[in-house]
Design an enzyme around this catalytic site. Structure first.
Site, PDB file in Angstrom:
ATOM      1  N   LYS A  68       3.333  49.057  -1.688  1.00 53.48           N
ATOM      2  CA  LYS A  68       3.783  47.850  -2.372  1.00 53.48           C
ATOM      3  C   LYS A  68       3.482  48.011  -3.853  1.00 53.48           C
ATOM      4  O   LYS A  68       2.412  48.498  -4.227  1.00 53.48           O
ATOM      5  CB  LYS A  68       3.038  46.637  -1.800  1.00 53.48           C
ATOM      6  CG  LYS A  68       3.479  45.278  -2.321  1.00 53.48           C
ATOM      7  CD  LYS A  68       2.711  44.180  -1.595  1.00 53.48           C
ATOM      8  CE  LYS A  68       3.145  42.789  -2.025  1.00 53.48           C
ATOM      9  NZ  LYS A  68       2.395  41.741  -1.290  1.00 53.48           N
ATOM     10  N   SER A  74       5.044  38.369   0.951  1.00 52.16           N
ATOM     11  CA  SER A  74       5.618  38.985  -0.233  1.00 52.16           C
ATOM     12  C   SER A  74       5.830  40.485  -0.141  1.00 52.16           C
ATOM     13  O   SER A  74       6.444  41.087  -1.004  1.00 52.16           O
ATOM     14  CB  SER A  74       4.705  38.707  -1.430  1.00 52.16           C
ATOM     15  OG  SER A  74       3.420  39.271  -1.226  1.00 52.16           O
ATOM     16  N   SER A 115       1.171  37.566   3.562  1.00 56.06           N
ATOM     17  CA  SER A 115       2.159  38.438   2.938  1.00 56.06           C
ATOM     18  C   SER A 115       2.248  39.838   3.515  1.00 56.06           C
ATOM     19  O   SER A 115       3.162  40.578   3.178  1.00 56.06           O
ATOM     20  CB  SER A 115       1.899  38.529   1.434  1.00 56.06           C
ATOM     21  OG  SER A 115       2.241  37.321   0.802  1.00 56.06           O
TER      22      SER A 115
END
Length: 549
Positions: free
Chosen positions: A139, A214, A238
């Protein structure tokens, strides 16, 4: 942004014809994938070496695990270069073209060079670590000293941290290859995975929907077989929201198990990081590497002496036999919109019972009273973000939280969140912050007491009460607060699929979640592993098929 009808049409048509035109990769291009006259990808497209699939014994890339890849290395059927080339070709074919998932922000320009070095080491010494030659997608809020770390924000486009995040350094030491950085909900503020730098990530199972968030870019990439392993961060849910929406395994660890140093923060007390993978076994392998004490994140002192030799040792196909699983009724919806998720969860419960688990249904009214007043990230954000920007040094493109907010570069919904966080004047001294910190302890006590009262091994519930949202619609009714509000670990795993539709030919994935006491990761992984082996629920999306014939 495409309309829902346009996305649905794309999903119906398929994407093999796009492979011959593949090329654009965002910041770094990985090249194009050759195709035959009918637009189908050739074996050379998948490996970057003519004839290598037949020469190497027919290694199958799709859904490959760490164990599969290491076995292929040992048997001489695959090299790290060939593996990386195949993943780069898939990114080229499907990320900015074909279904245009927009899961990737940047690709490592030295990926093949690093792969060659790993191949040389293998020829000299065999596997040099537990993740030798394994491509990982991070990420893009995990610091990397050789790639920008952007948080998905255009003002951070050229932000190059001075050092790897603690966990990234450990991954490299274990032999992993950082293949790419994934798109995300900008600065991990929200659940739809849209950013000013990377755009809107699409769910590969249904291109009209988001991938959750997310960490949606990581999830879309791993679900689509762009790499073997992925990482996410989890302030609210997330890691687990995109794992749920991507038919993946995602773990939020016990607070203090894994260092957050070098990860762009939301919160001091809520942030955790963890693996996003296609199988429980691979989640355990990555967790083995990520855990450990870091003096620069002192909360990890609590984890000393609390980790097993390997999380793999706990995995048992019969782990559900005799397990006591609590089903928390008030984490399920009761309206028509909840029925698809409820149907999947009832199947999960039936499967667990068939595996000789005892299922106990219960209510926890304290959760309903507290779940909306345990999040404290708004009060901690300014302090946490300023500390991160200070770590980047004086030449960083953004040096303070105030400067970031003033740049007004974030997408509108994230910009609004950042401004709200900046407007909190008293921060950690605000009475509301102190009340919320107390509420976290109250919720932790209530959950602990129920686990003890009913003698439960874990609590089962859907991570989301409803299916993942269409693009442009905020994700409602998530159950992440049970873990983030208590600090207890949770594992989300593939529970099943909703009813298939034209836009979602397999159905939309639904994630089931198990939560347990502090440092119960071995048990949670083992229970999830037993379910995985009993059902084989995981299926790759049809929008990103194999590039080989």
């Amino acid at each position: 942004m495409r309309s829902v009808s346009e996305l649905s049409s794309l999903n119906r048509r398929g994407f093999m014809g796009a492979v011959g035109a593949a090329g654009a990769l965002g910041i770094v291009s990985a090249g194009s994938a050759p195709a035959d006259a009918a637009g189908r990808a050739t074996p050379q497209a998948a490996t970057g070496a003519p004839g290598s699939l037949s020469r190497k014994g027919g290694f199958e890339l799709m859904e490959a695990t760490v164990a599969d890849i290491h076995d292929a290395f040992r048997r001489g059927r695959l090299t790290c270069r060939e593996l990386v080339r195949q993943y780069l070709d898939r990114i080229a074919a499907y990320d900015k073209r074909g279904p245009a998932l927009k899961a990737i922000i940047s690709v490592n320009p030295r990926a093949l060079e690093v792969a060659d070095e790993l191949d040389r080491r293998f020829r000299r010494s065999g596997l040099t670590g537990p993740l030798h030659g394994i491509p990982i997608i991070l990420k893009d809020n995990f610091d990397t000293s050789d790639l920008p770390t952007t948080g998905g924000n255009t003002a951070m486009r050229d932000s190059l941290p001075p050092a790897d995040a603690f966990t990234v350094r450990k991954m490299r030491e274990a032999g992993a290859l950082i293949l790419a950085k994934a798109n995300l909900q900008e600065f991990a503020r929200g659940g739809n995975s849209v950013s000013s730098l990377g755009g809107q990530v699409l769910n590969p199972y249904d291109l009209t929907r988001t991938p959750g968030g997310s960490s949606g870019g990581t999830a879309a990439a791993i679900a689509s077989n762009f790499a073997v392993l992925g990482t996410g961060s989890d302030t609210g849910q997330s890691i687990r929201s995109p794992a749920s929406a991507g038919c993946l395994v995602g773990m939020r660890p016990t607070r203090g198990l894994i260092s957050r140093r070098g990860v762009i923060p939301n919160s001091i007390t809520q942030d955790e990081i963890g693996p996003i993978t296609r199988t429980v076994e691979d989640a355990a392998r990555l967790l083995d590497v990520m855990v450990g004490f870091d003096p620069d994140d002192p909360i990890t002192a609590f984890g000393l002496g609390r980790t097993p030799r390997s999380y793999l040792d706990a995995l048992r196909a019969d782990a559900l036999r005799g397990a006591r699983i609590g089903v928390m009724n008030n984490l399920f919806g009761t309206e028509e919109r909840h029925q698809e998720v409820n149907r999947v969860m009832e199947d999960v419960i039936s499967t667990m019972r068939a595996q000789d688990a005892t299922v106990i249904r219960f209510d926890l009214p304290a959760y309903d009273a507290l779940q909306s007043v345990v999040a404290n990230s708004d009060w901690e954000a300014h302090t946490a973000m300023d500390a991160y920007f200070a770590s980047l040094g004086p030449d960083a493109p953004v040096r303070t939280f105030d400067q970031l907010v003033a740049s007004r570069t974030a997408v509108p919904e994230v910009q609004k969140t950042l401004e709200t966080e900046l407007a909190v004047k008293d921060g950690l001294n605000d009475p509301q912050y102190k009340d919320r910190t107390l509420n976290r302890d109250k919720l932790r006590l209530a959950v602990s007491a129920k686990l003890a009262e009913l003698d439960l091994d874990a609590i089962l519930y859907p991570l989301q009460k409803v299916l993942v949202s269409p693009v442009g619609v905020p994700q409602p009714e998530r159950n992440g607060a049970l873990s983030h509000g208590t600090g207890f670990p949770a594992v989300c795993f593939p529970g099943g699929f909703s009813t298939p539709t034209e836009a979602a030919p397999l159905g939309v994935p639904v994630g089931a979640e198990l939560l347990g006491r502090d440092y119960s990761e071995p048990l949670l992984l083992s229970l999830s592993y037993a379910y995985e082996k009993a059902t084989k629920t995981r299926k790759p999306p049809r929008s990103t098929p194999s590039l080989t014939r």
